[in-house]
Write a protein that holds these residues in place. Structure first.
Motif, PDB file in Angstrom:
ATOM      1  N   TRP A  71      67.436  53.112  40.203  1.00 28.06           N
ATOM      2  CA  TRP A  71      66.740  54.591  40.028  1.00 28.06           C
ATOM      3  C   TRP A  71      65.528  54.704  40.346  1.00 28.06           C
ATOM      4  O   TRP A  71      64.703  56.079  40.481  1.00 28.06           O
ATOM      5  N   THR A  72      64.862  53.807  41.348  1.00 29.85           N
ATOM      6  CA  THR A  72      63.243  53.275  41.813  1.00 29.85           C
ATOM      7  C   THR A  72      63.987  54.066  43.141  1.00 29.85           C
ATOM      8  O   THR A  72      62.994  54.916  43.629  1.00 29.85           O
ATOM      9  N   HIS A 113      64.262  58.100  42.150  1.00 30.14           N
ATOM     10  CA  HIS A 113      61.911  58.646  42.704  1.00 30.14           C
ATOM     11  C   HIS A 113      61.106  58.413  43.283  1.00 30.14           C
ATOM     12  O   HIS A 113      60.129  59.199  43.419  1.00 30.14           O
ATOM     13  N   HIS A 140      56.186  58.767  45.588  1.00 29.47           N
ATOM     14  CA  HIS A 140      56.787  58.481  44.321  1.00 29.47           C
ATOM     15  C   HIS A 140      57.162  59.281  43.242  1.00 29.47           C
ATOM     16  O   HIS A 140      56.265  59.595  43.068  1.00 29.47           O
ATOM     17  N   PHE A 141      58.165  59.780  43.053  1.00 27.92           N
ATOM     18  CA  PHE A 141      57.781  61.288  41.955  1.00 27.92           C
ATOM     19  C   PHE A 141      58.097  60.560  40.620  1.00 27.92           C
ATOM     20  O   PHE A 141      58.580  60.054  40.430  1.00 27.92           O
ATOM     21  N   SER A 142      57.166  61.204  39.733  1.00 25.76           N
ATOM     22  CA  SER A 142      56.875  60.972  38.198  1.00 25.76           C
ATOM     23  C   SER A 142      57.239  62.454  37.291  1.00 25.76           C
ATOM     24  O   SER A 142      57.268  63.254  38.064  1.00 25.76           O
ATOM     25  N   VAL A 161      60.621  67.865  38.590  1.00 26.07           N
ATOM     26  CA  VAL A 161      61.236  66.368  38.065  1.00 26.07           C
ATOM     27  C   VAL A 161      60.954  66.146  36.341  1.00 26.07           C
ATOM     28  O   VAL A 161      59.461  66.608  36.219  1.00 26.07           O
ATOM     29  N   ASP A 221      61.939  63.160  33.927  1.00 22.83           N
ATOM     30  CA  ASP A 221      63.673  62.021  33.973  1.00 22.83           C
ATOM     31  C   ASP A 221      63.675  62.537  32.072  1.00 22.83           C
ATOM     32  O   ASP A 221      62.926  62.937  31.080  1.00 22.83           O
ATOM     33  N   MET A 270      67.312  61.828  36.600  1.00 20.86           N
ATOM     34  CA  MET A 270      66.336  62.348  36.858  1.00 20.86           C
ATOM     35  C   MET A 270      66.759  63.881  37.327  1.00 20.86           C
ATOM     36  O   MET A 270      68.008  63.975  37.436  1.00 20.86           O
TER      37      MET A 270
END
Length: 160
Positions: free
Chosen positions: A17-18, A21, A45-47, A71, A73, A86
Motif C-alpha cells: 500500500w505504501t 502511493h 507520495h501520492f495522496s 488519485v 483512495d 488506489m
C-alpha cells in the motif's frame, strides 16, 4: 475494454500500500521500457486528490504522450479482510493513449489468505473509445510487464 490481473507478491500488504502511493515506485514499475517525466509538481507520495501531469517516453527517448494521474483512495474492512484500492481516474492528454477515453486504473491491495507477510495485488484498467480495441494489445503487454516488475520489486518494499 478491460485488463484485469491478480497476483501474489512477497511483501506485507502495508508495504504494498505504501509502494503503490510512492511516486518513485510508480516510475520503477515500467523499468527501462517506459519513463515517466513529471510536467507538474510530483509529490514524493501520492495522496487522495493529487493530480499530476507526466510525459511518457519509450526507452527514455521516444515521446509517447502526456497523461494526467488523478488519485483517490478507497478502503473497506479490517484486519485480514482489509481491502484498499488506489484509483487513477486521470486521462491521456496526447499521443497514442489519447485515442482512448474513460480511463480508470485500480490498484487493489489485500492480504494473501492466511499469510500477513504476503499481499495480493489486483491491477485493473478499464478504458473505452472507438480505437480501444487497437490499443488493448499494447496496454495488455504493458500491464503484464508491470506485473512482472511488481513481483520483482515487492520483496524490497517495507512498511513506512
Amino acid at each position: 475494454m478491460r485488463i484485469d490481473l491478480r497476483f501474489e507478491i512477497a511483501c506485507p500488504p502495508d508495504a504494498a500500500w505504501t509502494a503503490v502511493h510512492t511516486t518513485a515506485v510508480a516510475a520503477e514499475l515500467y523499468g527501462s521500457i517506459m519513463q515517466l517525466e513529471p510536467l507538474t509538481h510530483m509529490p514524493e507520495h501520492f495522496s487522495p486528490g493529487d493530480e499530476v501531469e507526466v510525459e511518457l517516453r519509450f526507452a527514455g527517448l521516444v515521446p509517447v504522450g502526456r497523461q494526467v494521474i488523478r488519485v483517490t483512495d478507497e478502503t473497506h474492512g479490517t484486519g485480514e479482510s482489509l481491502v484498499r484500492t488506489m484509483h487513477d481516474t486521470g486521462h491521456p492528454v496526447s499521443g497514442p493513449l489519447a485515442l482512448v477515453n474513460g480511463w480508470h486504473h485500480r490498484m487493489t491491495i489485500t492480504q494473501a489468505p492466511g499469510n500477513p507477510g504476503r499481499a495480493i495485488w489486483r491491477d485493473r484498467l478499464e478504458f473505452g473509445g472507438f480505437l480501444a480495441p487497437l490499443v488493448w494489445p499494447v496496454l495488455w503487454a504493458t500491464w503484464a510487464w508491470r506485473a512482472r516488475r511488481i513481483r520483482k520489486l515487492a520483496p524490497g518494499w517495507r512498511s513506512a
